[in-house]
Scaffold this motif. Structure first.
Motif, PDB file in Angstrom:
ATOM      1  N   LEU A   1       0.630  -1.263   0.024  1.00  0.00           N
ATOM      2  CA  LEU A   1       0.001   0.036   0.071  1.00  0.00           C
ATOM      3  C   LEU A   1       0.912   1.250   0.066  1.00  0.00           C
ATOM      4  O   LEU A   1       0.502   2.115  -0.701  1.00  0.00           O
ATOM      5  CB  LEU A   1      -0.783  -0.033   1.228  1.00  0.00           C
ATOM      6  N   VAL A   2       1.722   1.433   0.721  1.00  0.00           N
ATOM      7  CA  VAL A   2       2.863   2.570   0.705  1.00  0.00           C
ATOM      8  C   VAL A   2       3.556   2.586  -0.683  1.00  0.00           C
ATOM      9  O   VAL A   2       3.492   3.769  -1.219  1.00  0.00           O
ATOM     10  CB  VAL A   2       4.006   2.078   1.889  1.00  0.00           C
ATOM     11  N   CYS A   3       3.978   1.796  -1.228  1.00  0.00           N
ATOM     12  CA  CYS A   3       4.472   1.638  -2.510  1.00  0.00           C
ATOM     13  C   CYS A   3       3.788   2.100  -3.588  1.00  0.00           C
ATOM     14  O   CYS A   3       3.812   2.967  -4.379  1.00  0.00           O
ATOM     15  CB  CYS A   3       5.254   0.345  -2.990  1.00  0.00           C
ATOM     16  N   VAL A   4       2.430   1.535  -3.492  1.00  0.00           N
ATOM     17  CA  VAL A   4       1.562   1.849  -4.779  1.00  0.00           C
ATOM     18  C   VAL A   4       0.936   3.091  -4.465  1.00  0.00           C
ATOM     19  O   VAL A   4       0.694   3.868  -5.402  1.00  0.00           O
ATOM     20  CB  VAL A   4       0.114   0.714  -4.776  1.00  0.00           C
ATOM     21  N   SER A   5       0.579   3.511  -3.357  1.00  0.00           N
ATOM     22  CA  SER A   5       0.125   5.053  -2.956  1.00  0.00           C
ATOM     23  C   SER A   5       0.901   5.958  -3.265  1.00  0.00           C
ATOM     24  O   SER A   5       0.520   7.045  -3.850  1.00  0.00           O
ATOM     25  CB  SER A   5      -0.525   4.919  -1.625  1.00  0.00           C
ATOM     26  N   GLY A   6       2.308   5.652  -2.938  1.00  0.00           N
ATOM     27  CA  GLY A   6       3.217   6.864  -3.103  1.00  0.00           C
ATOM     28  C   GLY A   6       3.484   7.029  -4.699  1.00  0.00           C
ATOM     29  O   GLY A   6       3.819   8.292  -5.003  1.00  0.00           O
ATOM     30  N   MET A   7       2.908   6.070  -5.328  1.00  0.00           N
ATOM     31  CA  MET A   7       3.161   6.310  -7.008  1.00  0.00           C
ATOM     32  C   MET A   7       2.133   7.439  -7.296  1.00  0.00           C
ATOM     33  O   MET A   7       2.219   7.902  -8.673  1.00  0.00           O
ATOM     34  CB  MET A   7       3.107   5.069  -7.961  1.00  0.00           C
TER      35      MET A   7
END
Length: 168
Positions: free
Chosen positions: A46-52
């Protein structure tokens, strides 16, 4: 819309930061470790995807986006490694992913133009309330897993006994 991604990103990142020490400190790598670890992986994704989807400072692809892609990869390699029984690689990838998240979080918290420092000035009650809620939620989750999830699968000891005796 960006505010929603920032909120998801911050909440998930906080969970990542808080759950990892539990995994590292607990000596027993059992079923509880897997439960907490799986929730940690979901939060990291979730961190990685939302960060995009966060482009508030520059409006374009930044080093943080590259780190999100890299971390998504290292977390995935860590999951694959443990599935294949490669404990050393698993530990290296997961600890590395966590340290990367800590580093990125530190920069997000200290760079003046970012959302966290702005929120600390504009609405410190909201910021510290959110921090308290996240700490409480992580503590409740860990407490639940440690109290109610059996350390070992109940049927595994019996099935191992049956398999062992049926082979003789």
């Amino acid at each position: 819309m960006t505010t929603m991604f920032i909120a998801i990103h911050a909440l998930a990142a906080s969970g990542v930061v808080l759950l990892a020490p539990v995994q590292i400190i607990r000596r027993t790598k059992d079923r509880r470790h897997r439960w907490i670890g799986r929730s940690w992986v979901i939060l990291m994704y979730l961190v990685c995807v939302s960060g995009m989807f966060i482009y508030t400072l520059s409006g374009s692809f930044t080093v943080f986006h590259a780190l999100a892609i890299f971390t998504f990869g290292t977390t995935t390699v860590g999951v694959i490694a443990i599935r294949r029984g490669n404990i050393r690689r698993h530990i290296a990838m997961m600890v590395g992913s966590w340290l990367g998240a800590l580093t990125a979080g530190t920069f997000a918290a200290i760079i003046p133009g970012r959302e966290i420092p702005q929120l600390a000035i504009v609405d410190p009650t909201l910021l510290w309330g959110a921090v308290a809620a996240i700490v409480i939620a992580a503590t409740v989750w860990v407490g639940y897993v440690l109290k109610f999830v059996p350390a070992q699968a109940r049927s595994s000891s019996n099935s191992g006994f049956l398999r062992k005796n049926s082979m003789t």
